[in-house]
Motif scaffolding. Structure first.
Motif, PDB file in Angstrom:
ATOM      1  N   ALA A 131       0.832  -1.207   0.000  1.00 42.03           N
ATOM      2  CA  ALA A 131       0.000   0.000   0.000  1.00 42.03           C
ATOM      3  C   ALA A 131       0.867   1.258   0.000  1.00 42.03           C
ATOM      4  O   ALA A 131       0.548   2.246  -0.667  1.00 42.03           O
ATOM      5  CB  ALA A 131      -0.929  -0.003   1.209  1.00 42.03           C
ATOM      6  N   LEU A 132       1.985   1.202   0.743  1.00 40.49           N
ATOM      7  CA  LEU A 132       2.904   2.334   0.770  1.00 40.49           C
ATOM      8  C   LEU A 132       3.531   2.549  -0.608  1.00 40.49           C
ATOM      9  O   LEU A 132       3.621   3.684  -1.100  1.00 40.49           O
ATOM     10  CB  LEU A 132       3.987   2.101   1.820  1.00 40.49           C
ATOM     11  CG  LEU A 132       5.049   3.208   1.946  1.00 40.49           C
ATOM     12  CD1 LEU A 132       4.390   4.540   2.317  1.00 40.49           C
ATOM     13  CD2 LEU A 132       6.099   2.820   2.976  1.00 40.49           C
ATOM     14  N   LEU A 133       3.952   1.444  -1.241  1.00 39.22           N
ATOM     15  CA  LEU A 133       4.507   1.544  -2.593  1.00 39.22           C
ATOM     16  C   LEU A 133       3.461   2.045  -3.585  1.00 39.22           C
ATOM     17  O   LEU A 133       3.766   2.816  -4.506  1.00 39.22           O
ATOM     18  CB  LEU A 133       5.038   0.184  -3.039  1.00 39.22           C
ATOM     19  CG  LEU A 133       6.333  -0.286  -2.359  1.00 39.22           C
ATOM     20  CD1 LEU A 133       6.678  -1.697  -2.807  1.00 39.22           C
ATOM     21  CD2 LEU A 133       7.483   0.665  -2.683  1.00 39.22           C
ATOM     22  N   LEU A 134       2.215   1.611  -3.383  1.00 37.42           N
ATOM     23  CA  LEU A 134       1.127   2.090  -4.242  1.00 37.42           C
ATOM     24  C   LEU A 134       1.011   3.603  -4.154  1.00 37.42           C
ATOM     25  O   LEU A 134       0.889   4.291  -5.174  1.00 37.42           O
ATOM     26  CB  LEU A 134      -0.187   1.426  -3.819  1.00 37.42           C
ATOM     27  CG  LEU A 134      -1.477   2.010  -4.404  1.00 37.42           C
ATOM     28  CD1 LEU A 134      -1.504   1.836  -5.912  1.00 37.42           C
ATOM     29  CD2 LEU A 134      -2.699   1.351  -3.758  1.00 37.42           C
ATOM     30  N   LEU A 135       1.057   4.133  -2.944  1.00 36.26           N
ATOM     31  CA  LEU A 135       0.947   5.574  -2.750  1.00 36.26           C
ATOM     32  C   LEU A 135       2.112   6.306  -3.408  1.00 36.26           C
ATOM     33  O   LEU A 135       1.920   7.334  -4.088  1.00 36.26           O
ATOM     34  CB  LEU A 135       0.895   5.889  -1.257  1.00 36.26           C
ATOM     35  CG  LEU A 135       0.792   7.379  -0.882  1.00 36.26           C
ATOM     36  CD1 LEU A 135      -0.470   7.987  -1.445  1.00 36.26           C
ATOM     37  CD2 LEU A 135       0.844   7.544   0.637  1.00 36.26           C
ATOM     38  N   VAL A 136       3.325   5.773  -3.231  1.00 38.53           N
ATOM     39  CA  VAL A 136       4.511   6.399  -3.813  1.00 38.53           C
ATOM     40  C   VAL A 136       4.415   6.423  -5.336  1.00 38.53           C
ATOM     41  O   VAL A 136       4.658   7.461  -5.978  1.00 38.53           O
ATOM     42  CB  VAL A 136       5.787   5.665  -3.359  1.00 38.53           C
ATOM     43  CG1 VAL A 136       7.002   6.166  -4.144  1.00 38.53           C
ATOM     44  CG2 VAL A 136       6.003   5.854  -1.863  1.00 38.53           C
ATOM     45  N   PHE A 137       4.057   5.277  -5.934  1.00 33.53           N
ATOM     46  CA  PHE A 137       3.957   5.201  -7.393  1.00 33.53           C
ATOM     47  C   PHE A 137       2.837   6.100  -7.920  1.00 33.53           C
ATOM     48  O   PHE A 137       2.967   6.715  -8.983  1.00 33.53           O
ATOM     49  CB  PHE A 137       3.749   3.760  -7.847  1.00 33.53           C
ATOM     50  CG  PHE A 137       4.985   2.912  -7.776  1.00 33.53           C
ATOM     51  CD1 PHE A 137       6.195   3.382  -8.256  1.00 33.53           C
ATOM     52  CD2 PHE A 137       4.945   1.632  -7.236  1.00 33.53           C
ATOM     53  CE1 PHE A 137       7.345   2.604  -8.188  1.00 33.53           C
ATOM     54  CE2 PHE A 137       6.085   0.850  -7.168  1.00 33.53           C
ATOM     55  CZ  PHE A 137       7.289   1.335  -7.643  1.00 33.53           C
ATOM     56  N   MET A 138       1.724   6.175  -7.182  1.00 32.03           N
ATOM     57  CA  MET A 138       0.623   7.035  -7.610  1.00 32.03           C
ATOM     58  C   MET A 138       1.057   8.501  -7.627  1.00 32.03           C
ATOM     59  O   MET A 138       0.792   9.239  -8.594  1.00 32.03           O
ATOM     60  CB  MET A 138      -0.577   6.845  -6.683  1.00 32.03           C
ATOM     61  CG  MET A 138      -1.357   5.571  -6.922  1.00 32.03           C
ATOM     62  SD  MET A 138      -2.250   5.596  -8.498  1.00 32.03           S
ATOM     63  CE  MET A 138      -3.425   6.918  -8.200  1.00 32.03           C
ATOM     64  N   LEU A 139       1.722   8.932  -6.562  1.00 36.70           N
ATOM     65  CA  LEU A 139       2.175  10.321  -6.490  1.00 36.70           C
ATOM     66  C   LEU A 139       3.201  10.628  -7.579  1.00 36.70           C
ATOM     67  O   LEU A 139       3.153  11.682  -8.218  1.00 36.70           O
ATOM     68  CB  LEU A 139       2.753  10.616  -5.114  1.00 36.70           C
ATOM     69  CG  LEU A 139       1.759  10.618  -3.942  1.00 36.70           C
ATOM     70  CD1 LEU A 139       2.481  10.807  -2.621  1.00 36.70           C
ATOM     71  CD2 LEU A 139       0.712  11.710  -4.147  1.00 36.70           C
ATOM     72  N   LEU A 140       4.124   9.687  -7.797  1.00 37.86           N
ATOM     73  CA  LEU A 140       5.139   9.885  -8.829  1.00 37.86           C
ATOM     74  C   LEU A 140       4.502   9.919 -10.209  1.00 37.86           C
ATOM     75  O   LEU A 140       4.862  10.751 -11.058  1.00 37.86           O
ATOM     76  CB  LEU A 140       6.187   8.766  -8.752  1.00 37.86           C
ATOM     77  CG  LEU A 140       7.328   8.842  -9.774  1.00 37.86           C
ATOM     78  CD1 LEU A 140       8.080  10.166  -9.657  1.00 37.86           C
ATOM     79  CD2 LEU A 140       8.282   7.665  -9.600  1.00 37.86           C
ATOM     80  N   GLY A 141       3.543   9.016 -10.462  1.00 38.51           N
ATOM     81  CA  GLY A 141       2.865   8.995 -11.754  1.00 38.51           C
ATOM     82  C   GLY A 141       2.108  10.281 -12.017  1.00 38.51           C
ATOM     83  O   GLY A 141       2.144  10.828 -13.130  1.00 38.51           O
TER      84      GLY A 141
END
Length: 229
Positions: free
Chosen positions: A48-58
């Motif tokens: 979930a943390l990686l999901l948030l990071v990738f979403m923000l970066l995307g």
């Protein structure tokens, strides 16, 4: 537009990068849901943390792509546009513009000369050390009168080529300079040449950011001759 031209657009590369990052976010979402089903909450939290990071970066990359619409990478010397002129009436011209990717457009200008302008963006360190080239976009083309008094009173024609619209990096740099610490300079560059009937001009942008307009040999011979001469 072919792939070579598309890859000269930073928007294209940023959009591809954003799509890849968002795909990674989707993978993290699927993995997190699987861990939740199997009650592996710690592993699910990590995904979930990686999901948030990738979403923000995307989203950041996608936003940057939008702000760079219309910009191109600047090589050693970049062809910007070819201009062919045809006279319609005294101080009235039809200009055929041809871009490097083959796109064309006909515009009408009033005046004795055409004046073309571009916006150039240069980076600060460490982007320069990483080899990131400057960016540019064609901004506008306008008619210009030789007589300054006529320039103040005669009809003006300006054609806007900015595809960026709201959220352009130029506007963002002016409004929020602290948000873009990596941008060194954003400046305009312009050039103008006399118009002649049947004229052909090449407009190029140098690595320094200087815009250069050059008539071909036949056009050079016509410049300075009386109209119709």
């Amino acid at each position: 537009m072919n792939w070579n031209e598309l890859l000269r657009l930073p928007t294209t590369l940023l959009a591809i990068a954003a799509a890849v990052v968002l795909l990674l976010a989707l993978i993290q979402l699927v993995a997190a849901r699987q861990h939740v089903r199997h009650r592996r909450h710690l592993a699910a939290s990590g995904h979930a943390l990686l999901l948030l990071v990738f979403m923000l970066l995307g989203l950041f990359l996608a936003g940057l792509a939008v702000s760079l619409r219309g910009y191109r990478f600047l090589s050693e010397e970049a062809p910007v546009v070819q201009v062919d002129s045809r006279i319609l009436a005294p101080q009235r011209w039809a200009l055929a513009l041809t871009w490097p990717d083959g796109d064309t457009r006909i515009v009408m200008l009033a005046g004795d000369d055409f004046q073309i302008e571009a916006v150039v963006l240069k980076w600060k360190l460490p982007a320069i050390l990483a080899g990131l080239p400057p960016l540019y976009r064609l901004d506008r083309i306008a008619g210009r009168y030789d007589d300054a008094t006529q320039e103040m009173s005669a009809p003006r024609t300006v054609i806007d080529f900015s595809h960026a619209g709201r959220g352009d990096l130029l506007d963002l740099k002016k409004q929020y300079p602290r948000w873009l610490p990596g941008v060194d300079t954003l400046f305009g560059s312009g050039a103008y040449l006399p118009l002649v009937d049947g004229g052909h001009y090449s407009v190029d942008l140098m690595r320094t950011g200087a815009l250069v307009a050059r008539p071909d040999e036949a056009t050079t011979q016509r410049i300075g001759q009386p109209l119709g001469g």
